[in-house]
Design a protein around this motif. Sequence first.
Motif, mmCIF file in Angstrom:
data_model
loop_
_atom_site.group_PDB
_atom_site.id
_atom_site.type_symbol
_atom_site.label_atom_id
_atom_site.label_comp_id
_atom_site.label_asym_id
_atom_site.label_seq_id
_atom_site.Cartn_x
_atom_site.Cartn_y
_atom_site.Cartn_z
ATOM 1 N N THR A 61 0.845 -1.058 -0.033
ATOM 2 C CA THR A 61 0.238 0.025 0.013
ATOM 3 C C THR A 61 0.908 1.392 0.043
ATOM 4 O O THR A 61 0.393 2.000 -0.742
ATOM 5 C CB THR A 61 -0.848 -0.013 1.398
ATOM 6 O OG1 THR A 61 -1.886 -1.140 0.975
ATOM 7 C CG2 THR A 61 -1.903 1.294 1.202
ATOM 8 N N GLN A 92 -7.619 0.060 -0.082
ATOM 9 C CA GLN A 92 -7.621 -1.101 0.636
ATOM 10 C C GLN A 92 -8.966 -1.177 1.223
ATOM 11 O O GLN A 92 -9.631 -2.251 1.080
ATOM 12 C CB GLN A 92 -6.387 -1.156 1.351
ATOM 13 C CG GLN A 92 -6.291 -2.560 2.072
ATOM 14 C CD GLN A 92 -5.018 -2.815 2.677
ATOM 15 O OE1 GLN A 92 -3.891 -2.160 2.469
ATOM 16 N NE2 GLN A 92 -4.988 -3.859 3.437
ATOM 17 N N ASP A 140 -5.880 -1.540 -4.853
ATOM 18 C CA ASP A 140 -5.459 -2.061 -3.653
ATOM 19 C C ASP A 140 -6.480 -3.135 -2.939
ATOM 20 O O ASP A 140 -7.437 -2.763 -2.244
ATOM 21 C CB ASP A 140 -5.190 -1.047 -2.683
ATOM 22 C CG ASP A 140 -4.076 -1.338 -1.596
ATOM 23 O OD1 ASP A 140 -4.075 -2.487 -1.386
ATOM 24 O OD2 ASP A 140 -3.678 -0.573 -0.837
ATOM 25 N N GLU A 141 -6.155 -4.556 -3.012
ATOM 26 C CA GLU A 141 -6.984 -5.518 -2.757
ATOM 27 C C GLU A 141 -8.375 -5.428 -3.129
ATOM 28 O O GLU A 141 -9.204 -5.561 -2.422
ATOM 29 C CB GLU A 141 -6.859 -5.854 -1.118
ATOM 30 C CG GLU A 141 -5.324 -5.782 -0.584
ATOM 31 C CD GLU A 141 -5.028 -6.457 0.711
ATOM 32 O OE1 GLU A 141 -6.196 -7.022 1.335
ATOM 33 O OE2 GLU A 141 -4.051 -6.246 1.248
HETATM 34 MG MG LIG Z 1 -1.751 -2.855 2.266
#
Ligand SMILES: [Mg+2]
Length: 255
Positions: free
Chosen positions: A43, A85, A180-181
């Motif tokens: 991240t 995220q 992010d994810e």
């Molecule tokens: Mg992360």
Amino acid sequence: MSLLKTTGICKSFGGLAAISNVSMEVREQEILALIGPNGAGKTTLLNLITNFTTPDSGSIILANQDIAGLARHKIVKLGIARTFQSLTVFENLSVSDNITIGHSSKVESSLLDMCNIAAYLKGKREHKHGLREKIAEVMAFVGLDPGLAKDRVHVLSMIDKKRVAIASALASGPTLLLLDEPLAGLNQSESQEVLGLIRKAKGAGIAVLLIDHNLEAVMSIAERVLVLNFGELIKTGTPEEIISSKRVSEVYLGK
Ligand SMILES: [Mg+2]
Ligand SMILES: Nc1ncnc2c1ncn2[C@@H]1O[C@H](COP(=O)(O)OP(=O)(O)O)[C@@H](O)[C@H]1O
């Protein structure tokens, strides 16, 4: 061809080197995965590219320009969009208002309080030249039913909220999308839908940098994979090269 290139970027928080001398590139229209254990710095690397944090040293080159520390709206204008995220959508705003915020590269939405957002959206709606078409276009692209445009996001399912987050990022017209994810919290069939969107974005000429812990999904979609561990880039390669790497299995399996 290289779209974005970092050279020797470093970022420490206190005594902790979150990113250590990382040199990497994202190529045009590729699907590039970024993997590594929790706390590896994934991240932080996205935050450096989008100037949510500034590097201590090193360069981040996009279109012959060092964008390290450049104002975030300028980075969006240069073609980089992201999702977060922790799924970041405005739950109390409608789908179309969420996309409107993403559409404007002039707004640092994370810094705006709700009053400012309300004023901003009112102005936008009053000067909506081309905006309605853009909203319809990105909603169709991510597979959101047009009938949902006026619905508040909090009533949507998790997968549709993810679609809103991606639609909002796509609304700025990026050449590089940082995710992010995006598969977190989704079941297998929902994950496949998001992977389908990532392939579709690539088909539309967009490069995608994807962080995820679902290694099977990542390996099925990525053309290249970067592996971070304790802030260091320990391996770059094709999914096959990553899977057969002794160093990577040491990091993941502890042997
Ligand atoms: Mg992360
Ligand atoms: N703003 C911050 N302040 C202090 N430490 C941070 C900050 N952001 C990240 N870190 C630390 O940097 C390291 C990398 O974090 P992060 O990039 O979130 O890892 P990942 O996304 O790979 O799980 C972690 O040890 C984390 O605690």
